[in-house]
Write a protein that holds these residues in place. Structure first.
Motif, PDB file in Angstrom:
ATOM      1  N   UNK A   1      25.553  75.645  43.242  1.00 19.47           N
ATOM      2  CA  UNK A   1      24.988  74.386  43.729  1.00 19.47           C
ATOM      3  C   UNK A   1      25.634  73.247  42.938  1.00 19.47           C
ATOM      4  N   UNK A   2      26.538  72.531  43.593  1.00 18.23           N
ATOM      5  CA  UNK A   2      27.366  71.537  42.918  1.00 18.23           C
ATOM      6  C   UNK A   2      26.747  70.153  43.021  1.00 18.23           C
ATOM      7  N   UNK A   3      26.989  69.335  42.007  1.00 15.51           N
ATOM      8  CA  UNK A   3      26.726  67.908  42.111  1.00 15.51           C
ATOM      9  C   UNK A   3      27.887  67.251  42.844  1.00 15.51           C
ATOM     10  N   UNK A   4      27.668  66.023  43.314  1.00 16.49           N
ATOM     11  CA  UNK A   4      28.740  65.308  44.003  1.00 16.49           C
ATOM     12  C   UNK A   4      29.937  65.131  43.069  1.00 16.49           C
ATOM     13  N   UNK A   5      31.115  65.505  43.558  1.00 21.30           N
ATOM     14  CA  UNK A   5      32.327  65.399  42.757  1.00 21.30           C
ATOM     15  C   UNK A   5      32.555  66.559  41.819  1.00 21.30           C
ATOM     16  N   UNK A   6      31.652  67.523  41.789  1.00 26.76           N
ATOM     17  CA  UNK A   6      31.782  68.671  40.887  1.00 26.76           C
ATOM     18  C   UNK A   6      32.605  69.770  41.544  1.00 26.76           C
ATOM     19  N   UNK A   7      33.310  70.536  40.709  1.00 26.46           N
ATOM     20  CA  UNK A   7      34.175  71.620  41.181  1.00 26.46           C
ATOM     21  C   UNK A   7      33.730  72.948  40.590  1.00 26.46           C
ATOM     22  N   UNK A   8      34.099  74.017  41.272  1.00 27.34           N
ATOM     23  CA  UNK A   8      33.875  75.361  40.746  1.00 27.34           C
ATOM     24  C   UNK A   8      35.116  76.183  41.032  1.00 27.34           C
ATOM     25  N   UNK A   9      35.499  77.011  40.072  1.00 26.30           N
ATOM     26  CA  UNK A   9      36.620  77.933  40.247  1.00 26.30           C
ATOM     27  C   UNK A   9      36.064  79.302  40.539  1.00 26.30           C
ATOM     28  N   UNK A  10      36.626  79.924  41.571  1.00 24.10           N
ATOM     29  CA  UNK A  10      36.147  81.208  42.048  1.00 24.10           C
ATOM     30  C   UNK A  10      37.257  82.230  41.977  1.00 24.10           C
TER      31      UNK A  10
END
Length: 257
Positions: free
Chosen positions: A244-253
């Protein structure tokens, strides 16, 4: 190479896979008709940088002509088949390389294969015009298989049509206090995640835009869907990880399983 997903708000994400950037349903407006952006700053200029942008359907919060006009010349743009006829303004975006897509069509972009898949949603350009184009989702396959659902309801052959995927970008809410047919709320999105068997999910299409003057009308429908999806997904798809990301947040998968 890990796959990276950035959520800019609403249905707008950047997916970076195999050194190729895919931008989904670009919407960079502070205000759109009766909607205003209530959470998250307008996306940074880097959000405009993409090798290909995909548009899921013709509604103005997904096919937003002023946002598309800000993309760099030469950017590939994939739209539903019939969009150029239904939305004349698209034909003015001559700097973009536009390709119309129908379910089952596959387009190569760099090392990626982008496949259009069906969606259960109204494909008209509302509130004017009678011309239809199919609402689509897209599966992006490179190091991983990532499903961008666009706007859709649950449909019987979802798992078969979408195919095995590693990550699902799923809408969990909307831009108003009520969701009609052809949408996923948090509960239906959790069911979709279980059907798809994806290892990870990112909830989108909530908590960004809200009708002007409706701040006090069912405000939980604005704030809560991401948390609610996280809770319900843990019950219905316990092996999946929800980011669950915040606006502008990234996640690497990770890559393909």
């Amino acid at each position: 190479m890990p796959v990276e997903v950035t959520w800019w708000g609403h249905a707008t994400c950047t997916l970076e896979d195999s050194h190729t950037r895919v931008l989904t349903d670009p919407l960079f407006a502070r205000r759109l008709a009766h909607l205003r952006r209530r959470r998250g700053a307008e996306p940074a200029p880097e959000a405009l940088r993409a090798d290909v942008a995909v548009v899921s359907h013709l509604h103005a919060d997904h096919l937003h002509l002023p946002s598309l006009a800000r993309l760099a010349p030469g950017t590939r743009l994939l739209v539903p088949r019939g969009a150029l006829r239904a939305v004349p303004g698209l034909r003015k975006l001559t700097a973009l390389d536009v390709t119309e897509m129908a379910p089952g069509d596959v387009t190569s972009v760099g090392a990626l294969a982008v496949r259009a898949v069906p969606a259960l949603h109204d494909g008209r350009r509302l509130p004017v015009g009678r011309r239809h184009a199919p609402a689509l989702g897209y599966v992006v396959e490179g190091e991983a298989r990532t499903y961008f659902a666009g706007d859709t309801g649950l449909f019987e052959d979802m798992a078969k049509e979408v195919g095995p995927v590693d990550t699902a970008l799923l809408p969990v809410g909307g831009w108003g206090p009520y969701l009609g047919d052809g949408h996923l709320d948090a509960g239906r999105a959790a069911q979709a995640l279980a059907l798809l068997g994806a290892a990870s999910a990112v909830p989108v299409h909530y908590g960004t835009y809200w009708p002007i003057g409706m701040d006090a009308v069912r405000p939980h429908e604005f704030h809560a869907p991401g948390h609610e999806f996280e809770r319900l997904a843990a019950r219905q798809a316990p092996e999946a990880v929800v980011h669950r990301l915040d606006h502008g947040e990234s996640v690497r998968l990770g890559g393909v399983r």
